[in-house]
Write an enzyme that holds these catalytic residues in place. Structure first.
Site, PDB file in Angstrom:
ATOM      1  N   GLU A  25      -1.508   3.811  -6.981  1.00  0.00           N
ATOM      2  CA  GLU A  25      -2.662   3.158  -6.196  1.00  0.00           C
ATOM      3  C   GLU A  25      -3.142   4.507  -5.315  1.00  0.00           C
ATOM      4  OE1 GLU A  25      -1.928   1.475  -2.444  1.00  0.00           O
ATOM      5  OE2 GLU A  25       0.201   0.887  -3.053  1.00  0.00           O
ATOM      6  N   LYS A 159       7.880  -4.304   3.435  1.00  0.00           N
ATOM      7  CA  LYS A 159       7.938  -4.018   5.002  1.00  0.00           C
ATOM      8  C   LYS A 159       8.385  -5.012   5.643  1.00  0.00           C
ATOM      9  CE  LYS A 159       5.899   0.478   5.385  1.00  0.00           C
ATOM     10  NZ  LYS A 159       4.690   0.628   4.698  1.00  0.00           N
TER      11      LYS A 159
HETATM   12  N1  PSU Z   1       2.464  -1.761   2.267  1.00  0.00           N
HETATM   13  C1  PSU Z   1       2.978  -0.550   2.465  1.00  0.00           C
HETATM   14  N2  PSU Z   1       2.254   0.564   2.190  1.00  0.00           N
HETATM   15  C2  PSU Z   1       1.070   0.567   1.925  1.00  0.00           C
HETATM   16  C3  PSU Z   1       0.242  -0.798   1.696  1.00  0.00           C
HETATM   17  C4  PSU Z   1       1.323  -1.814   1.835  1.00  0.00           C
HETATM   18  O1  PSU Z   1       4.035  -0.346   2.743  1.00  0.00           O
HETATM   19  O2  PSU Z   1       0.328   1.858   1.777  1.00  0.00           O
HETATM   20  C5  PSU Z   1      -0.925  -0.827   1.115  1.00  0.00           C
HETATM   21  C6  PSU Z   1      -1.002  -1.114  -0.331  1.00  0.00           C
HETATM   22  O3  PSU Z   1      -2.167  -0.557  -0.870  1.00  0.00           O
HETATM   23  C7  PSU Z   1      -1.112  -2.606  -0.486  1.00  0.00           C
HETATM   24  C8  PSU Z   1      -1.942  -3.093   0.862  1.00  0.00           C
HETATM   25  O4  PSU Z   1      -1.804  -3.042  -1.621  1.00  0.00           O
HETATM   26  O5  PSU Z   1      -1.637  -1.743   1.812  1.00  0.00           O
HETATM   27  C9  PSU Z   1      -1.977  -4.395   1.158  1.00  0.00           C
HETATM   28  O6  PSU Z   1      -2.882  -4.508   2.053  1.00  0.00           O
HETATM   29  P1  PSU Z   1      -3.184  -6.129   2.604  1.00  0.00           P
HETATM   30  O7  PSU Z   1      -1.780  -6.617   3.337  1.00  0.00           O
HETATM   31  O8  PSU Z   1      -4.125  -5.999   3.637  1.00  0.00           O
HETATM   32  O9  PSU Z   1      -3.291  -7.025   1.736  1.00  0.00           O
END
Ligand code: PSU
Ligand code: MN
Length: 306
Positions: A25, A159
């Site tokens: 990604e 996390k």
């Molecule tokens: N969690 C992490 N590192 C990240 C992300 C999430 O520990 O870099 C990033 C990933 O790209 C994930 C996105 O798909 O954040 C999720 O964002 P949201 O919670 O807005 O859906």
């Protein structure tokens, strides 16, 4: 009408030769880590995949195309660009149609990997159910994407900034196999254990590849979440990380940070509050996931008929 995909030479060649490919990604680059460590890490991760015998395909949107595999120059450019869109399923088409620059989250990377014929994707952590979701309804689209797009995602769990029990519940409701690799517990990114048992456990890349194939044979939509614990020597103890998480969450609430901005804000604050230790651990676990992703992709590419 054609799908607006463009492949790097390396990935195109890997495709024609039927070689193992691992998708990566780009939101982790633009919104997950600071420059220049973001680009350095992206390069290290790509190198780790090549060393394991597979080909990396970092995915991002530029100039009306989904790029499957980024050149050195494009990676550099992306890592330093300001105002890059954070793309989930909802944003992908608008970004492409507008010719804007976009970084793909787990959800969007899964969609693009599948369009490109790639079955395995390695990253750091997935999005999930945020704490307080019963009030905010903030549930990452990553969870629903895992239920509908047939890509196996290797992550170090989710996390502890998230509500992990609720995240596991939603994954179960959505029919997503959550497979802990080599242990019983669901890992929590910086920690090897979340204190929660994962619903499923597998101990080898071959078994994960076989399960991926079996879902296809059953006609089940969706992928798999492989939760790979951070290497022991890189783990950050609860006593260090928990206060940083709590403080970052409190600041986000006080400042009214919402929606797409929540995850990047928390990642950046935890980085600052741990004097960069969170980033060192993050890099170690992404490399670990890249190795496992490559092993799964190799197993899928070699035992085609099992
Ligand atoms: N969690 C992490 N590192 C990240 C992300 C999430 O520990 O870099 C990033 C990933 O790209 C994930 C996105 O798909 O954040 C999720 O964002 P949201 O919670 O807005 O859906
Ligand atoms: Mn969200």
């Amino acid at each position: 009408m054609t799908v607006p995909l463009t492949f790097s030479d390396e990935v195109l060649q890997a495709h024609t030769e039927g070689r193992a490919i691992v998708a990566l990604e780009s939101t982790i680059i633009t919104h997950g880590m600071p420059w220049p460590q973001n680009v350095e890490t992206a390069r290290l991760v790509e190198a780790e995949i090549r060393k394991s015998g597979a080909i990396p395909a970092t995915i991002a949107v530029m100039a009306g195309f989904v790029h499957i595999g980024l050149s050195e120059a494009k990676l550099d450019f992306l890592g330093q660009s300001q105002g890059v869109m954070k793309l989930s399923r909802a944003d992908l088409a608008v970004c492409l149609a507008q010719g804007k620059i976009g970084a793909t989250t787990v959800a969007a990377t899964m969609i693009c990997a599948h369009l490109a014929g790639i079955s395995v994707f390695a990253t750091g952590g997935i999005g999930g159910v945020h704490r307080g979701a019963e009030r905010t309804f903030d549930v990452s689209a990553d969870l629903m994407e895992l239920a509908r797009t047939p890509v196996t995602v290797v992550a170090a769990g989710a996390k502890a900034i998230l509500d992990l029990p609720k995240t596991l519940e939603v994954l179960e409701t959505q029919g997503v196999p959550v497979i802990a690799f080599g242990q019983d517990d669901f890992p929590a990114f910086w920690s090897r254990s979340s204190g929660l048992k994962a619903p499923l456990r597998l101990d080898s890349a071959r078994e994960i590849a076989a399960a991926h194939r079996m879902r296809g044979r059953l006609g089940l939509p969706g992928g798999q979440l492989v939760a790979n614990p951070i290497p022991q020597d890189a783990e950050i103890g609860r006593a260090v990380i928990d206060p940083a998480i709590e403080q970052a969450l409190a600041e986000a609430a006080a400042r009214g940070i919402a929606a797409k901005a929540v995850t990047p804000f928390l990642l950046q604050r935890i980085f600052e509050l741990t004097d960069g230790r969170s980033l060192t651990a993050n890099i170690a676990l992404v490399l670990n996931n890249a190795r496992l992703g490559a092993a799964i992709a190799l197993a899928l590419a070699t035992d085609k008929d099992t």
